[in-house]
Enzyme design. Structure first.
Site, PDB file in Angstrom:
ATOM      1  N   GLY A  86       0.822  -1.221   0.000  1.00  0.00           N
ATOM      2  CA  GLY A  86       0.000   0.000   0.000  1.00  0.00           C
ATOM      3  C   GLY A  86       0.844   1.255   0.000  1.00  0.00           C
ATOM      4  O   GLY A  86       2.067   1.211   0.045  1.00  0.00           O
ATOM      5  N   GLY A 122       8.173   7.495   5.509  1.00  0.00           N
ATOM      6  CA  GLY A 122       7.196   8.138   4.625  1.00  0.00           C
ATOM      7  C   GLY A 122       7.773   9.254   3.769  1.00  0.00           C
ATOM      8  O   GLY A 122       7.021   9.957   3.087  1.00  0.00           O
ATOM      9  N   ARG A 179      -2.755  -1.371  -9.550  1.00  0.00           N
ATOM     10  CA  ARG A 179      -1.659  -2.281  -9.859  1.00  0.00           C
ATOM     11  C   ARG A 179      -2.150  -3.722  -9.810  1.00  0.00           C
ATOM     12  O   ARG A 179      -3.238  -3.985  -9.268  1.00  0.00           O
ATOM     13  CB  ARG A 179      -0.562  -2.133  -8.788  1.00  0.00           C
ATOM     14  CG  ARG A 179      -0.120  -0.702  -8.548  1.00  0.00           C
ATOM     15  CD  ARG A 179       0.055  -0.427  -7.053  1.00  0.00           C
ATOM     16  NE  ARG A 179       0.232   1.011  -6.802  1.00  0.00           N
ATOM     17  CZ  ARG A 179       1.400   1.623  -6.817  1.00  0.00           C
ATOM     18  NH1 ARG A 179       2.502   0.934  -7.013  1.00  0.00           N
ATOM     19  NH2 ARG A 179       1.478   2.922  -6.626  1.00  0.00           N
ATOM     20  N   ASP A 248       3.416  -5.198  -7.376  1.00  0.00           N
ATOM     21  CA  ASP A 248       2.887  -3.901  -6.912  1.00  0.00           C
ATOM     22  C   ASP A 248       3.428  -2.749  -7.755  1.00  0.00           C
ATOM     23  O   ASP A 248       2.971  -1.624  -7.612  1.00  0.00           O
ATOM     24  CB  ASP A 248       3.220  -3.671  -5.435  1.00  0.00           C
ATOM     25  CG  ASP A 248       4.691  -3.875  -5.126  1.00  0.00           C
ATOM     26  OD1 ASP A 248       5.200  -4.980  -5.400  1.00  0.00           O
ATOM     27  OD2 ASP A 248       5.339  -2.932  -4.638  1.00  0.00           O
ATOM     28  N   ASN A 249       4.381  -3.033  -8.610  1.00  0.00           N
ATOM     29  CA  ASN A 249       4.926  -1.993  -9.490  1.00  0.00           C
ATOM     30  C   ASN A 249       4.491  -2.212 -10.934  1.00  0.00           C
ATOM     31  O   ASN A 249       5.122  -1.716 -11.859  1.00  0.00           O
ATOM     32  CB  ASN A 249       6.458  -1.965  -9.409  1.00  0.00           C
ATOM     33  CG  ASN A 249       6.940  -1.480  -8.048  1.00  0.00           C
ATOM     34  OD1 ASN A 249       6.211  -0.770  -7.360  1.00  0.00           O
ATOM     35  ND2 ASN A 249       8.130  -1.854  -7.670  1.00  0.00           N
TER      36      ASN A 249
HETATM   37  P1  AMP Z   1       8.561   0.892  -3.740  1.00  0.00           P
HETATM   38  O1  AMP Z   1       9.869   0.173  -3.588  1.00  0.00           O
HETATM   39  O2  AMP Z   1       8.706   2.388  -3.830  1.00  0.00           O
HETATM   40  O3  AMP Z   1       7.709   0.318  -4.806  1.00  0.00           O
HETATM   41  O4  AMP Z   1       7.793   0.670  -2.356  1.00  0.00           O
HETATM   42  C1  AMP Z   1       7.388  -0.593  -1.871  1.00  0.00           C
HETATM   43  C2  AMP Z   1       6.516  -0.414  -0.651  1.00  0.00           C
HETATM   44  O5  AMP Z   1       7.263   0.187   0.415  1.00  0.00           O
HETATM   45  C3  AMP Z   1       5.329   0.496  -0.870  1.00  0.00           C
HETATM   46  O6  AMP Z   1       4.273  -0.004  -0.113  1.00  0.00           O
HETATM   47  C4  AMP Z   1       5.811   1.832  -0.361  1.00  0.00           C
HETATM   48  O7  AMP Z   1       4.744   2.676   0.038  1.00  0.00           O
HETATM   49  C5  AMP Z   1       6.662   1.419   0.821  1.00  0.00           C
HETATM   50  N1  AMP Z   1       7.740   2.390   1.117  1.00  0.00           N
HETATM   51  C6  AMP Z   1       8.858   2.621   0.392  1.00  0.00           C
HETATM   52  N2  AMP Z   1       9.610   3.582   0.975  1.00  0.00           N
HETATM   53  C7  AMP Z   1       8.948   3.979   2.081  1.00  0.00           C
HETATM   54  C8  AMP Z   1       9.201   4.939   3.122  1.00  0.00           C
HETATM   55  N3  AMP Z   1      10.296   5.697   3.131  1.00  0.00           N
HETATM   56  N4  AMP Z   1       8.273   5.058   4.107  1.00  0.00           N
HETATM   57  C9  AMP Z   1       7.171   4.297   4.124  1.00  0.00           C
HETATM   58  N5  AMP Z   1       6.870   3.382   3.192  1.00  0.00           N
HETATM   59  C10 AMP Z   1       7.745   3.212   2.183  1.00  0.00           C
HETATM   60 MG    MG Z   2       6.126   0.591  -5.721  1.00  0.00          MG
END
Ligand code: AMP
Ligand code: MG
Length: 501
Positions: A86, A122, A179, A248-249
């Protein structure tokens, strides 16, 4: 300025998200605003000063009509299922209808932790957000479906990664953020009704022609498959490696999404991987079509309860669709290869043209030739100047054996085409090849140079120049010549990209 929001996701799918507010930031400053995209979204970038944009696009001053929500989704990451991912650091502000009548999501990334952040901060850092701008805009200019960055705002905060970095919020624009993992989330909970609701919503939004038709869920699966096959074939054509093709991507809408550890290949090597965490090469260049198929199989599994009441029948139907991926991908890939070779496919068999292209790719690999320049210089060879292409190879034997085969293939096509003279056929071919074989890609060393100037020295000059160059990748503009050559092989061999930044 404001967006004219029409938030169908928030309105139609309660229970699929959490309402949440972005965190206020101490000192928002506009680093980048995408004027062309702003106009597409019916914003007038001249209406406001940078401070107003910065306040709005950091979440400090809320655009009227926005209904920020964190969307839930699950995902298979490197093959392992995470039942809840999420929007941990993202928020969907809402949707707008752009100038072409297309509904687009407006979302923040790095706007503070949401209730589904699972311990992450976040936040996002300036470097990775500007990276998303550069690669996304490059993909857009290359003609490849992609989410795009509307703006990057520095927050005045520091984010703590391996080192302390300046913080930023990115505003991302997408045809949607649904997604494969969005479906997996509800399917894994056995919630057939929510899978159906999400599928109905996605169909209405992305494949409205299927709404309410018999077999619409199976046809939706086919449509997603077609978009993915087309997208990945385009990635392969420019040497793009996504790097983290988790479910998820993978966007249902067929846009490239989530520019984390992605990078462009330099010397042609199908096993190329840049991501620091992809130790086994799961997401290597050559595996991308197979991974798209694997991800589609996860989507198919999630949709099974909608396909037929009888479980076995549902599996048989889904399997049939998924089995069609190979043919679909091959068709798209052949189309990409043909246009890159300057062929229209009106003569010559599919198998022969694939074989011709494979021989070419093998000689690039054996000769350690730069993928982008080799294709570009093939266009020059098409109108009588093979010297730049030859200069890429230390040993010309394989190239000299291949070029006459390609020329014969071109000649066979020309013999069936009515043109005034052979010279104009060659010129037309070279011109059309230059429209599909880019001269510029975001070279990894140029990207890193631009990002470190911006992030470490607060100097946006190199970023802005590189971004300008990447806007016209098919033109050989001498002003941008420094961005065309590959990095030294030693740079590429040591180059490593990172996730979760
Ligand atoms: P991503 O690698 O950007 O596709 O992220 C994978 C998951 O990790 C997603 O659910 C993102 O919302 C979460 N996520 C990535 N980086 C952060 C962060 N710095 N803080 C909170 N959630 C994160
Ligand atoms: Mg992602």
């Amino acid at each position: 300025m404001s967006f004219t929001f029409d938030n169908s996701f928030a309105r139609e799918l309660p229970g699929f998200y959490v309402k949440w507010q972005p965190e206020q930031v101490p000192e928002p400053r506009l680093l980048y605003l995408n004027h062309g995209l702003a106009e597409e979204l019916r914003l007038d970038p001249r209406q406001h000063d940078a401070a107003t944009f910065a306040a709005m696009l950091s979440g400090n001053r809320f655009p009227e009509g926005a209904e920020p929500i964190a969307q839930v989704y699950a995902g298979h990451q490197f093959g392992h299922f995470s039942p809840q991912l999420g929007d941990g650091r993202a928020l969907l502000l809402g949707e707008v209808i752009d100038r072409h009548g297309q509904r687009r999501d407006i979302a923040f990334k790095g706007s503070g932790p949401t209730p589904i952040a699972r311990g992450g901060d976040g936040k996002a850092a300036v470097g990775p957000m500007l990276r998303e701008v550069l690669i996304g805009e490059a993909m857009h200019a290359l003609g490849i479906p992609t989410t795009r960055a509307l703006a990057v705002v520095t927050t005045g905060e520091s984010v703590h990664r391996e080192k302390i970095l300046p913080g930023a919020t990115l505003t991302r624009v997408a045809v949607s953020h649904i997604r494969v993992g969005s479906f997996e989330y509800h399917a894994a909970r056995g919630d057939r009704e929510r899978v159906r609701q999400l599928a109905d919503y996605a169909i209405a939004r992305h494949d409205p022609g299927l709404t309410g038709t018999k077999g619409c869920y199976l046809d939706f699966l086919c449509a997603v498959m077609e978009r993915q096959a087309a997208l990945v074939a385009q990635w392969m054509g420019v040497g793009f490696i996504h790097g983290v093709m988790n479910t998820d991507n993978m966007s249902i809408a067929g846009e490239t999404i989530d520019y984390g550890p992605c990078a462009f290949m330099e010397a042609y090597d199908p096993e190329t991987v840049f991501s620091s965490i992809d130790k086994l090469g799961r997401y290597a260049y050559q595996h991308q079509p197979g991974i798209a198929l694997w991800n589609l199989a996860r989507l198919a599994e999630s949709l099974l309860p909608l396909l037929a009441d009888d479980a076995e029948e549902a599996v048989a139907l889904a399997t049939d669709v998924i089995a069609g991926f190979h043919g679909s991908y091959r068709r798209h890939w052949l189309g990409v290869l043909r246009t890159k070779m300057g062929l229209n496919g009106r003569v010559g068999s599919d198998d022969d043209d694939i074989a011709l292209a494979e021989e070419w790719l093998a000689l690039l690999q054996n000769g350690n030739a730069d993928f982008t320049l080799a294709w570009r210089y093939l266009a020059h060879a098409a109108d009588g100047n093979p010297a730049p292409l030859r200069s890429l190879f230390a040993d010309h034997r394989a190239l000299d054996a291949w070029l006459p085969k390609w020329q014969a293939r071109c000649a066979a096509e020309d013999a069936c085409t009515t043109t005034d003279e052979s010279r104009s056929a060659a010129t037309a071919r070279a011109q059309s090849m230059r429209r599909v074989n880019p001269w510029l890609i975001p070279r990894n060393h140029c990207v890193e140079e631009a990002l470190s100037a911006a992030s470490d020295e607060n100097d946006l000059g190199p970023f802005e120049q590189l971004l300008a160059a990447l806007g016209t990748p098919y033109d050989e503009n001498v002003e941008f010549a420094r961005y065309a050559p590959p990095a030294p092989a030693s740079f590429t061999a040591a180059y490593c990209t990172f996730c979760g930044t």
